[in-house]
Design an enzyme around this catalytic site. Structure first.
Site, PDB file in Angstrom:
ATOM      1  N   ASP A 167       7.491 -36.122 -27.524  1.00  0.00           N
ATOM      2  CA  ASP A 167       7.681 -36.664 -26.168  1.00  0.00           C
ATOM      3  C   ASP A 167       6.323 -36.998 -25.548  1.00  0.00           C
ATOM      4  OD1 ASP A 167       9.234 -37.590 -24.098  1.00  0.00           O
ATOM      5  OD2 ASP A 167       9.569 -35.623 -23.179  1.00  0.00           O
ATOM      6  N   GLY A 199      15.209 -29.464 -12.540  1.00  0.00           N
ATOM      7  CA  GLY A 199      16.620 -29.129 -12.590  1.00  0.00           C
ATOM      8  C   GLY A 199      16.902 -27.779 -13.215  1.00  0.00           C
ATOM      9  N   GLY A 228      14.349 -25.199 -13.671  1.00  0.00           N
ATOM     10  CA  GLY A 228      13.441 -24.108 -13.349  1.00  0.00           C
ATOM     11  C   GLY A 228      12.356 -24.509 -12.385  1.00  0.00           C
ATOM     12  N   LYS A 261       5.939 -20.585 -15.535  1.00  0.00           N
ATOM     13  CA  LYS A 261       7.127 -21.430 -15.616  1.00  0.00           C
ATOM     14  C   LYS A 261       8.335 -20.515 -15.771  1.00  0.00           C
ATOM     15  CE  LYS A 261       8.702 -25.527 -18.190  1.00  0.00           C
ATOM     16  NZ  LYS A 261       8.306 -26.465 -19.274  1.00  0.00           N
TER      17      LYS A 261
END
Length: 381
Positions: free
Chosen positions: A150, A39, A41, A58
């Site tokens: 995460d 969403g 990149g 990225k």
């Protein structure tokens, strides 16, 4: 430079289309092909024009990322770059091209995520060494004050060194919501609201769910959820909303893996390790990632035959979809733009005692099949 190359030194406006092959970023990286898109990149295979090194680039989408998203991408590169370890993705370069356009150059890896590997039958004896790799990488991160926040199968890449897929090295990816602990060198970084939560709810440590102070043992809890998945084919806690899942992390003891999957003949030692990692109290978990890696190595010796027979993989049709898909930003007053792959942001005013539900927060319900693919929570702090 080839005549067909397009030089981009500032903020390219690629809109909804990927940048074409041959596009040059910042005068030194020539794009070869898109690898992935999210969403906020895209990730491209690229080549350093002077060193002739293939890398993964990225790139945050120009004009669509907020200042916070750009700052988080720079922070991701900074924090990952502070942890030189084979189990942590290597970052080579990072720059802000203006107008919210940021790129990160990192090592180009070939392989698949652990999330995908767990969706087909495997052997616990093969998977546990990968978890030991990740545990050692987490230990290296924690030594310099970096908490990943995460840890989940979608953020673990099984990188293949050889042409036939041999020599697998587990790599921990995506430090976009990582935190540098107070007192660590370079601490500061992106500031987040007090009482907000960052991570993915299925893998979220109880102290993350309540917005409390964290250390590396929060990451070990996430690793414990992954180990539980490996052993049983199921997550320890599921629910129809992120608040229902958070409440279980806070208050509900996990079912012993041997009881959750009685037909799998899970060895005692590895089941007990999973339960230790999933302790509500961080003090009751193993003290470090290195300790976890050592425990896994010992179990592979003492329970190796049983772990070789233990078949892994998803159980139940509702678990067929992945857990890492979908990026949403959720606040108590509605939906906002995405913040990063596999991460959702939820802002709460505090957790109601005994429930884990934020006062005034709205739970978002999802269907049984979609819940693993779409439900994620970001708990900031």
């Amino acid at each position: 430079m080839a005549g067909r190359d397009t030089e981009i030194a500032a903020a390219p406006a690629d809109g909804e289309q990927p940048l074409p092959a041959g596009t040059v970023i910042d005068g030194r990286y020539r794009l070869i092909a898109q690898i992935a898109a999210g969403g906020m990149g895209r990730v491209y295979e690229a080549e350093h024009m002077f060193l002739r090194r293939r890398i993964a680039l990225k790139l945050l989408r120009g004009g669509q990322g907020s200042a916070e998203a750009a700052a988080r991408m720079v922070q991701e590169a900074t924090l990952a770059g502070q942890v030189p370890h084979p189990a942590i993705v290597r970052v080579f370069d990072c720059a802000d091209l203006g107008a919210g356009r940021v790129y990160v150059a990192m090592e180009l890896l070939r392989g698949e995520t652990l999330e995908l590997a767990l969706q087909r039958p495997g052997r616990a004896a093969q998977i546990l060494p990968w978890l030991a790799d990740v545990a050692r990488g987490l230990a290296a991160a924690h030594r310099v004050g970096v908490v990943h926040r995460d840890v989940k199968p979608a953020n673990i890449l099984l990188a293949c060194d050889g042409p036939a897929g041999e020599g697998v090295q587990a790599k921990l990816l995506d430090f976009g919501v990582a935190k540098l602990l107070p007192g660590a060198a370079g601490s500061g970084g992106v500031q987040t609201e007090a009482g907000a939560v960052l991570g993915t709810p299925y893998y979220l440590a109880p102290e993350q769910a309540r917005g409390a102070a964290l250390d590396g043992r929060a990451d070990l809890y996430g690793l414990g959820v992954i180990l539980y998945e490996v052993l049983t084919g199921e997550l320890p806690f599921v629910g129809e909303s992120f608040m229902a899942i958070l409440a279980q992390h806070l208050n509900t003891p996990p079912l012993d893996p041997r009881q959750a999957a009685p037909g799998r003949a899970i060895p005692d030692g590895v089941a007990l390790l999973a339960m230790r990692l999933l302790a509500k109290d961080p003090q009751a978990r193993p003290p470090s990632g290195d300790a976890v890696a050592e425990a896994i190595a010992a179990l592979l010796t003492t329970e190796g035959a049983a772990l070789e027979r233990l078949v892994t993989g998803r159980r139940g049709d509702e678990l067929a979809e992945g857990t890492g898909a979908g990026t949403v930003r959720v606040a108590v007053d509605g939906l906002a733009e995405g913040t990063g792959v596999g991460t959702v942001r939820v802002v709460v005013d505090g957790l109601a005692e005994g429930t884990g539900v934020g006062n005034g927060a709205r739970a978002v319900g999802v269907g049984a099949r979609a819940r693993r693919a779409r439900l994620a929570v970001a708990v900031l702090g």
